[in-house]
Every structure is written in C-alpha cells, then in structure tokens.
Design a protein around this motif. Sequence first.
Motif, short mmCIF file in Angstrom:
data_model
loop_
_atom_site.label_atom_id
_atom_site.label_comp_id
_atom_site.label_asym_id
_atom_site.label_seq_id
_atom_site.Cartn_x
_atom_site.Cartn_y
_atom_site.Cartn_z
N HIS A 40 -9.15 4.97 6.63
CA HIS A 40 -7.67 4.04 6.51
C HIS A 40 -6.95 4.43 5.38
O HIS A 40 -5.84 3.22 4.90
N ALA A 43 -3.32 3.68 6.75
CA ALA A 43 -3.25 1.88 5.96
C ALA A 43 -2.76 1.58 4.85
O ALA A 43 -1.90 0.61 4.29
N ALA A 44 -3.90 2.61 3.82
CA ALA A 44 -3.94 2.22 3.21
C ALA A 44 -2.72 2.61 2.40
O ALA A 44 -1.76 1.74 1.76
N LYS A 46 0.55 2.89 3.61
CA LYS A 46 1.51 1.40 4.31
C LYS A 46 1.56 0.34 3.62
O LYS A 46 2.10 -0.15 3.13
N GLN A 47 0.43 -0.01 3.34
CA GLN A 47 0.73 -1.02 2.87
C GLN A 47 1.46 -1.52 0.79
O GLN A 47 1.57 -2.14 0.34
N ARG A 48 0.86 -0.14 0.25
CA ARG A 48 1.64 0.21 -1.03
C ARG A 48 3.07 0.85 -0.48
O ARG A 48 3.60 -0.49 -1.73
N ASP A 50 4.41 -0.99 1.47
CA ASP A 50 4.78 -1.63 1.95
C ASP A 50 5.03 -3.46 -0.02
O ASP A 50 5.83 -4.09 0.13
N ASP A 51 3.87 -3.34 -0.13
CA ASP A 51 3.98 -3.36 -1.34
C ASP A 51 5.20 -2.94 -2.82
O ASP A 51 5.85 -4.07 -3.14
N ARG A 54 8.26 -5.01 -1.44
CA ARG A 54 8.44 -6.25 -1.93
C ARG A 54 8.41 -6.53 -3.41
O ARG A 54 9.65 -7.21 -4.28
#
Length: 67
Positions: A40, A43-44, A46-48, A50-51, A54
Amino acid sequence: MPAAEIELATADVTCKRSSGLVEVWNRTESAIQRRMIGEHAAAAAKQRADDAARVRNAAAVTGASEG
C-alpha cells in the motif's frame, strides 16, 4: 490477587518463554505489517501528498504557518 490467578499467570509466562511464542508472534506480525506497508506504499504516498496540500491550503486561507 488470588493464588490461583498468580499460578495461572506464572504458568502462562513460563509456557510463552519456553515455546518462544512472543518472539515468533513478533517476527510474524512484523513481516505481515512490512508486506502490507509495501503493498500500500503508493496509496500512503498519495495520502501524504493530499494531506500536505490540505495543510498548505488551510494555511493560505487562515494565514497560519504550516509548521
């Protein structure tokens, strides 16, 4: 603490030590977690990203630092 509970706990720890259960459990769980992290990773990442976006957006709106 009742003597029966102490006896049971002592037997439990003795069994775990003699069988190497905790070490085997730890190695196995760690291997599973490393495999899952690898599976994963994208995905991790990408999440970082995105965070981070933000946080930058919120800082821009509020005038706060991103720190």
